[in-house]
Design a protein around this motif. Structure first.
Motif, PDB file in Angstrom:
ATOM      1  N   UNK A  68      -0.955  -2.456  -9.903  1.00  0.00           N
ATOM      2  CA  UNK A  68      -1.985  -2.960  -9.003  1.00  0.00           C
ATOM      3  C   UNK A  68      -2.858  -1.808  -8.534  1.00  0.00           C
ATOM      4  N   UNK A  69      -4.175  -1.962  -8.667  1.00  0.00           N
ATOM      5  CA  UNK A  69      -5.097  -0.945  -8.187  1.00  0.00           C
ATOM      6  C   UNK A  69      -5.276  -1.104  -6.678  1.00  0.00           C
ATOM      7  N   UNK A  70      -5.867  -0.093  -6.055  1.00  0.00           N
ATOM      8  CA  UNK A  70      -6.094  -0.171  -4.617  1.00  0.00           C
ATOM      9  C   UNK A  70      -7.022  -1.327  -4.283  1.00  0.00           C
ATOM     10  N   UNK A  71      -7.979  -1.632  -5.139  1.00  0.00           N
ATOM     11  CA  UNK A  71      -8.893  -2.742  -4.878  1.00  0.00           C
ATOM     12  C   UNK A  71      -8.169  -4.076  -4.948  1.00  0.00           C
ATOM     13  N   UNK A  72      -7.285  -4.222  -5.923  1.00  0.00           N
ATOM     14  CA  UNK A  72      -6.539  -5.467  -6.057  1.00  0.00           C
ATOM     15  C   UNK A  72      -5.611  -5.703  -4.870  1.00  0.00           C
ATOM     16  N   UNK A  73      -5.056  -4.620  -4.332  1.00  0.00           N
ATOM     17  CA  UNK A  73      -4.206  -4.755  -3.144  1.00  0.00           C
ATOM     18  C   UNK A  73      -5.031  -5.208  -1.945  1.00  0.00           C
ATOM     19  N   UNK A  74      -6.230  -4.646  -1.782  1.00  0.00           N
ATOM     20  CA  UNK A  74      -7.103  -5.064  -0.694  1.00  0.00           C
ATOM     21  C   UNK A  74      -7.462  -6.544  -0.837  1.00  0.00           C
ATOM     22  N   UNK A  75      -7.785  -6.964  -2.051  1.00  0.00           N
ATOM     23  CA  UNK A  75      -8.149  -8.361  -2.269  1.00  0.00           C
ATOM     24  C   UNK A  75      -6.970  -9.289  -2.010  1.00  0.00           C
ATOM     25  N   UNK A  76      -5.786  -8.859  -2.451  1.00  0.00           N
ATOM     26  CA  UNK A  76      -4.589  -9.684  -2.293  1.00  0.00           C
ATOM     27  C   UNK A  76      -4.266  -9.903  -0.819  1.00  0.00           C
ATOM     28  N   UNK A  77      -4.199  -8.813  -0.053  1.00  0.00           N
ATOM     29  CA  UNK A  77      -3.856  -8.949   1.363  1.00  0.00           C
ATOM     30  C   UNK A  77      -5.028  -9.497   2.173  1.00  0.00           C
ATOM     31  N   UNK A  78      -6.246  -9.284   1.682  1.00  0.00           N
ATOM     32  CA  UNK A  78      -7.397  -9.910   2.327  1.00  0.00           C
ATOM     33  C   UNK A  78      -7.347 -11.424   2.182  1.00  0.00           C
ATOM     34  N   UNK A  79      -6.952 -11.896   0.994  1.00  0.00           N
ATOM     35  CA  UNK A  79      -6.803 -13.333   0.780  1.00  0.00           C
ATOM     36  C   UNK A  79      -5.678 -13.899   1.636  1.00  0.00           C
ATOM     37  N   UNK A  80      -4.591 -13.132   1.764  1.00  0.00           N
ATOM     38  CA  UNK A  80      -3.468 -13.574   2.599  1.00  0.00           C
ATOM     39  C   UNK A  80      -3.893 -13.677   4.061  1.00  0.00           C
ATOM     40  N   UNK A  81      -4.602 -12.667   4.551  1.00  0.00           N
ATOM     41  CA  UNK A  81      -5.092 -12.674   5.933  1.00  0.00           C
ATOM     42  C   UNK A  81      -6.039 -13.850   6.149  1.00  0.00           C
ATOM     43  N   UNK A  82      -6.948 -14.046   5.192  1.00  0.00           N
ATOM     44  CA  UNK A  82      -7.906 -15.141   5.307  1.00  0.00           C
ATOM     45  C   UNK A  82      -7.236 -16.502   5.299  1.00  0.00           C
ATOM     46  N   UNK A  83      -6.223 -16.663   4.453  1.00  0.00           N
ATOM     47  CA  UNK A  83      -5.520 -17.949   4.375  1.00  0.00           C
ATOM     48  C   UNK A  83      -4.825 -18.275   5.692  1.00  0.00           C
ATOM     49  N   UNK A 127       0.829  -1.197   0.000  1.00  0.00           N
ATOM     50  CA  UNK A 127       0.000   0.000   0.000  1.00  0.00           C
ATOM     51  C   UNK A 127       0.873   1.260   0.000  1.00  0.00           C
ATOM     52  N   UNK A 128       0.354   2.279  -0.669  1.00  0.00           N
ATOM     53  CA  UNK A 128       1.063   3.539  -0.838  1.00  0.00           C
ATOM     54  C   UNK A 128       0.040   4.661  -0.635  1.00  0.00           C
ATOM     55  N   UNK A 129       0.474   5.828  -0.160  1.00  0.00           N
ATOM     56  CA  UNK A 129      -0.475   6.945   0.007  1.00  0.00           C
ATOM     57  C   UNK A 129      -1.288   7.240  -1.256  1.00  0.00           C
ATOM     58  N   UNK A 130      -0.716   6.972  -2.428  1.00  0.00           N
ATOM     59  CA  UNK A 130      -1.449   7.201  -3.680  1.00  0.00           C
ATOM     60  C   UNK A 130      -2.712   6.346  -3.755  1.00  0.00           C
ATOM     61  N   UNK A 131      -2.694   5.185  -3.108  1.00  0.00           N
ATOM     62  CA  UNK A 131      -3.869   4.311  -3.140  1.00  0.00           C
ATOM     63  C   UNK A 131      -5.076   4.984  -2.498  1.00  0.00           C
TER      64      UNK A 131
END
Length: 250
Positions: free
Chosen positions: A116-131, A88-92
């Motif tokens: 990577x869009x801000x939504x894709x980053x949320x999904x990526x780290x959300x999947x990591x957290x969920x896993x 994540x970056x402030x630009x997101x």
């Protein structure tokens, strides 16, 4: 004129993705009947996989596949070449605000995302957290009596609570949010199979990355104007659809 294709996923990443979502679907299919055992569809779903023992077997080993793919993903990509642009970056945050304005029709400019869009980053780290949550709690629940030799009963009960409700949250996020954004929102998206995206999608979804690639491809070329792709329709319908997409995304 030849249409340009842009590499999005390697073969390794595509195989990882297929294994991950296949195990996820099997986990959801065999897990929800246990979460809602009194529903009529639960009995039908258990019968469709050959009974409760088969359900348990499929669920457990699908979980092992997901844990294995997740561990492989982290180790492989750290050793290969870490991509810090996934962080994540402030630009997101600015892109998120711009997305809200764009979706509601208050701005005609789409966020100029990079790879990577801000939504894709949320999904990526959300999947990591969920896993991580699902993997750890699932192992505890697989052998609860053995786990109680090392953890208090309350930990096992909390693990059960986390496991089941994280499963509900993850299923909603995947089957509504991810499917809508990556598939229904831009039908037909086959990049998970082909590994490539079209030039139009690159210009619309990842304009900053597109400009960088094309700029390096043609040194000295003038700054590129990225055309905005908007569907035709009345202002009211655009605002309604924009609000619906924003709601589904959240």
């Amino acid at each position: 004129m030849v249409e340009l294709k842009f590499k999005r996923f390697t073969l390794n990443q595509r195989i990882e993705h297929i294994l991950f979502f296949s195990s996820f679907i099997l986990l959801a299919y065999t897990g929800f009947p246990l979460k809602f055992p009194d529903e009529w569809w639960s009995r039908w779903m258990i019968a469709s996989v050959g009974g409760f023992d088969n359900r348990t077997l499929i669920h457990h080993y699908s979980g092992l596949v997901m844990i294995g793919v997740s561990a492989y993903h982290v180790i492989y990509h750290l050793l290969e070449k870490p991509r810090f642009d996934i962080l994540f970056h402030p630009k997101d945050f600015n892109d998120f605000l711009q997305q809200v304005k764009y979706s509601l029709g208050f701005s005609g400019e789409h966020p100029k995302a990079g790879r990577y869009t801000w939504k894709q980053k949320f999904e990526y780290f959300g999947a990591a957290f969920g896993a991580v949550i699902m993997g750890f709690t699932g192992i505890l629940m697989w052998h609860p009596f053995e786990a109680m030799r090392y953890f208090p009963l309350g930990v096992i009960q909390i693990a059960n609570l986390f496991h089941t409700w994280e499963a509900v949250l993850a299923s909603l996020a995947i089957f509504i949010g991810h499917f809508y954004d990556e598939h229904l929102g831009k039908f037909l998206n086959l990049s998970w199979l082909t590994g490539t995206v079209s030039e139009e999608e690159m210009r619309h979804e990842h304009p900053a990355e597109y400009e960088g690639i094309m700029g390096s491809y043609a040194p000295g070329s003038p700054e590129m104007n990225v055309p905005e792709v908007r569907s035709n329709g009345s202002a009211g319908s655009i605002m309604i659809m924009g609000f619906a997409k924003l709601l589904f995304t959240i």
